[in-house]
Design an enzyme around this catalytic site. Structure first.
Site, short mmCIF file in Angstrom:
data_model
loop_
_atom_site.label_atom_id
_atom_site.label_comp_id
_atom_site.label_asym_id
_atom_site.label_seq_id
_atom_site.Cartn_x
_atom_site.Cartn_y
_atom_site.Cartn_z
N GLY A 15 1.55 -5.95 9.18
CA GLY A 15 1.12 -4.82 10.00
C GLY A 15 -0.26 -5.04 10.61
N ARG A 19 -5.52 1.71 12.77
CA ARG A 19 -6.64 2.64 12.60
C ARG A 19 -7.91 1.97 12.09
NH1 ARG A 19 -3.62 7.02 9.15
NH2 ARG A 19 -2.11 5.33 8.93
N THR A 85 9.33 -2.08 6.99
CA THR A 85 9.13 -2.74 5.70
C THR A 85 10.43 -3.35 5.17
OG1 THR A 85 9.33 -0.53 4.70
CG2 THR A 85 7.12 -1.39 4.96
N ASP A 109 -1.87 -3.61 1.32
CA ASP A 109 -3.10 -2.82 1.48
C ASP A 109 -3.39 -1.91 0.29
OD1 ASP A 109 -1.03 -1.06 1.91
OD2 ASP A 109 -1.80 -0.22 3.78
N GLY A 146 5.06 8.34 1.55
CA GLY A 146 6.44 8.62 1.23
C GLY A 146 6.53 9.44 -0.06
N ARG A 339 -32.46 -20.64 -0.30
CA ARG A 339 -31.30 -21.04 0.51
C ARG A 339 -30.49 -22.10 -0.23
NH1 ARG A 339 -34.20 -22.62 5.69
NH2 ARG A 339 -32.10 -23.35 6.23
N ASN A 383 -48.03 -27.85 -9.56
CA ASN A 383 -48.36 -26.59 -8.90
C ASN A 383 -48.58 -26.85 -7.41
OD1 ASN A 383 -49.25 -23.62 -9.57
ND2 ASN A 383 -50.66 -24.39 -8.01
N TYR A 393 -38.84 -31.43 9.36
CA TYR A 393 -38.03 -31.59 10.57
C TYR A 393 -38.87 -32.20 11.67
CZ TYR A 393 -34.72 -30.03 14.21
OH TYR A 393 -33.83 -29.96 15.24
N ARG A 446 -58.45 -33.83 6.00
CA ARG A 446 -58.88 -32.74 6.85
C ARG A 446 -60.19 -33.14 7.49
NH1 ARG A 446 -60.37 -29.23 1.51
NH2 ARG A 446 -62.42 -30.12 1.20
C1 UD1 Z 1 4.85 2.72 3.17
C2 UD1 Z 1 6.08 3.36 2.56
C3 UD1 Z 1 5.70 4.73 2.00
C4 UD1 Z 1 4.60 4.57 0.98
C5 UD1 Z 1 3.41 3.83 1.59
C6 UD1 Z 1 2.41 3.49 0.51
C7 UD1 Z 1 7.94 2.53 3.89
C8 UD1 Z 1 8.96 2.88 4.90
N1 UD1 Z 1 7.10 3.50 3.56
O1 UD1 Z 1 4.46 3.55 4.25
O2 UD1 Z 1 6.82 5.34 1.41
O3 UD1 Z 1 4.18 5.82 0.49
O4 UD1 Z 1 3.83 2.60 2.19
O5 UD1 Z 1 1.24 2.99 1.08
O6 UD1 Z 1 7.92 1.44 3.38
N2 UD1 Z 1 4.55 -4.15 7.04
C9 UD1 Z 1 5.09 -5.34 7.42
N3 UD1 Z 1 6.02 -5.36 8.40
C10 UD1 Z 1 6.46 -4.25 8.99
C11 UD1 Z 1 5.92 -3.02 8.58
C12 UD1 Z 1 4.97 -3.00 7.59
O7 UD1 Z 1 4.70 -6.40 6.91
O8 UD1 Z 1 7.33 -4.35 9.86
C13 UD1 Z 1 3.56 -4.12 5.98
C14 UD1 Z 1 2.21 -3.55 6.39
O9 UD1 Z 1 1.34 -4.58 6.83
C15 UD1 Z 1 1.71 -2.90 5.11
C16 UD1 Z 1 2.98 -2.53 4.37
O10 UD1 Z 1 4.01 -3.30 4.95
O11 UD1 Z 1 0.96 -3.80 4.31
C17 UD1 Z 1 3.29 -1.06 4.47
O12 UD1 Z 1 3.43 -0.72 5.83
P1 UD1 Z 1 2.82 0.59 6.42
O13 UD1 Z 1 3.12 0.63 7.84
O14 UD1 Z 1 1.42 0.73 6.00
O15 UD1 Z 1 3.73 1.67 5.68
P2 UD1 Z 1 3.34 3.15 5.36
O16 UD1 Z 1 3.59 3.96 6.55
O17 UD1 Z 1 2.00 3.19 4.76
MG MG Z 2 0.26 2.03 4.77
#
Ligand code: UD1
Ligand code: MG
Length: 487
Positions: A15, A19, A85, A109, A146, A339, A383, A393, A446
């Site tokens: 994803g 935001r 997902t 995440d 969810g 450093r 010292n 340099y 000096r």
């Molecule tokens: C998802 C869950 C939701 C849960 C929430 C928890 C689904 C449909 N919903 O929602 O029930 O409460 O996580 O945080 O799964 N990603 C991909 N490929 C895609 C879509 C998403 O790799 O096509 C990855 C995103 O990068 C992210 C994760 O999957 O790391 C979750 O996707 P995100 O879009 O954040 O799902 P939520 O809407 O948060």
């Molecule tokens: Mg999410």
């Protein structure tokens, strides 16, 4: 024939994280020593999975490069378009066709997730013989997440996204943390049946639960003991919130292990740092990367240490260090900048307004004030006079300066490298040392001092300086009292 896989981990990281408003993919944002993705991989690490697959998409090249650095054993799998997902997991499983047993799926995440929690989820899932188990948590504010919908017997009926939920479902505060364990064969089958009939037109991994349940398969909910572990991160405000929570967790861990943290609210310790017993960390201090603070050392206030090792009983006060080594009982600061490859031996001192780089400072040697020491080796118990510069340099290349042991160099020296000062040698204040100084010699480099008598009285007549000089001279030739008699 490849070996069957007993456990597989799939991390979803394709994803964009819109935001975050960032050119950096969300999962690569840093949080106390690891990226978000790095934290998730660390939480899954103790499972000892045969294969770990990370689904990449947005910023795939950056994410792949990061994985190559921090988790080279991981297999990145590209999801070109983020179709949900469920779609992401389907693609991940295509990359491990021979996987058997349990597959653990983790959203990329959720960085506060603890290894123990993932382990407990997998343990419950495997001992129940469930087809699918979701990690759930009761949260004060379920907005955007969810919801876990249970049937009349309290069993999982379905997981419904907020945007697809009825008002009654939205009122539920039990949420899907985005962390799951599945039986891989039954997951594959269910993934093949996902529809995109939802508000986002995506394949939802969460729909697998209702599909399996309807097919008579056992699905389960595992409750996280601490809902904070399941917090995701969608923007930088939430990221800052997670950072504060993780800071508190890390600080608490070190305090319980015998470290004094005088002001936990202003102390930021990366999860990758080690602090030994009886160390004291004073306020406004950041310990980052591979930093190690030895037993009984005092660090702070106002210190940043990055990849720096501080020995037992050393002290570092109001200073910044990167890639440095501070020996046992050595002292740094206030206001020093160490450093990379600055190495202070036992009881060495780098004092106030001193910068060092690629400098080895031997046992008991001191650079107390206002100096730059670069590309240098200083022996033991020497010292370095105040306000000295190791002139390393020449405008093109860097050169080395060597100072022996028990040397005493004067204040305001320039050591024009390459140059050597021998053991037990002295240099005069204000010297520009351009040639080697033999052991035991005194180098004076000096100009001779010349006093032009009466210059101010002649050339600056009428100024306060001239008047002060006149009075001083008259006073000297005619001091008051008995002393004037002999003049
Ligand atoms: C998802 C869950 C939701 C849960 C929430 C928890 C689904 C449909 N919903 O929602 O029930 O409460 O996580 O945080 O799964 N990603 C991909 N490929 C895609 C879509 C998403 O790799 O096509 C990855 C995103 O990068 C992210 C994760 O999957 O790391 C979750 O996707 P995100 O879009 O954040 O799902 P939520 O809407 O948060
Ligand atoms: Mg999410």
């Amino acid at each position: 024939m490849s070996q069957p896989h007993l456990r597989t981990v799939v991390v979803l990281a394709a994803g964009e994280g819109k935001r975050m408003k960032s050119s950096l993919p969300k999962v690569l944002h840093p949080l106390l020593g690891r990226t978000l993705l790095g934290h998730v991989l660390a939480a899954a690490e103790p499972l000892g999975a045969d294969r770990t697959v990370v689904v990449v998409g947005h910023g795939a090249d950056q994410v792949r490069a990061h994985l190559a650095e921090v988790a080279p054993a991981v297999t990145p799998v590209l999801q070109e378009r983020q179709l949900g997902t469920g779609h992401a997991v389907r693609i991940a499983l295509d990359a491990v066709p021979d996987a058997t047993g349990t597959v653990v799926v983790i959203n990329g995440d959720v960085p506060l997730l603890r290894p123990e929690t993932v382990a407990a989820l997998v343990e419950a899932h495997e001992s129940d013989g469930a087809a699918a188990t979701v990690l759930a948590a009761e949260v004060p504010d379920p907005t955007g997440l969810g919801r876990i919908v249970r049937d009349g017997q309290g069993r999982l009926a379905q997981i419904v996204e907020e945007r697809d939920a009825t008002p009654e479902q939205r009122a539920l505060r039990e949420i899907n943390a985005g962390i799951y364990a599945f039986d891989v064969a039954r997951l594959r089958e269910a993934l093949g049946k996902l529809s995109t009939d939802n508000d986002q037109g995506e394949e939802y991994l969460t729909d697998v639960f209702a599909l399996l349940r309807d097919a008579g398969e056992p699905v389960a909910v595992h409750r996280a003991a601490d809902h904070m572990e399941t917090l995701g991160c969608n923007d930088r405000v939430e990221l800052a919130g997670l950072r504060g929570l993780l800071r508190d967790r890390v600080n608490e861990g070190w305090m319980r292990a015998g470290v004094s943290i005088l002001d936990p609210h202003t102390t930021w310790i990366d999860v990758t740092v080690t602090v030994e017993r009886d160390a004291v960390v004073d306020q406004n201090t950041q310990l980052r990367g591979a930093t190690v603070v030895g037993a009984g050392a005092l660090v702070g206030p106002d210190v940043t240490l990055i990849d720096t090792v501080v020995g037992e009983g050393a002290s570092v006060v109001r200073s910044h260090a990167v890639g440095a080594e501070v020996g046992p009982q050595a002292s740094v600061g206030p206001y020093a900048y160490l450093r990379p490859e600055s190495r202070l031996a036992r009881k060495a001192k780098v004092g106030t307004f001193v910068e060092t780089k690629k400098a080895t400072i031997g046992e008991g040697s001191k650079v107390p004030h206002l100096s730059y020491v670069g590309d240098a080796t200083i022996g033991e118990h020497s010292n370095i006079g105040a306000a000295s510069v190791f002139v390393n340099y020449d405008g093109v290349r860097k050169h080395h300066t060597t100072i022996g042991s028990h040397a005493r160099t004067g204040a305001d020296n320039m050591f024009v490298a390459p140059v050597r000062v021998g053991d037990g040698a002295y240099t005069a204040a204000g010297s520009v040392i351009i040639a080697d100084v033999p052991a035991g010699a005194m180098a004076v480099a000096r100009g001779q001092q010349r006093n032009v008598e009466g210059w101010v009285l002649r050339k600056r007549a009428g100024t306060p300086a001239a008047e002060a000089a006149r009075q001083a001279r008259e006073g000297a030739s005619e001091p008051d009292g008995a002393a004037s008699e002999g003049d």
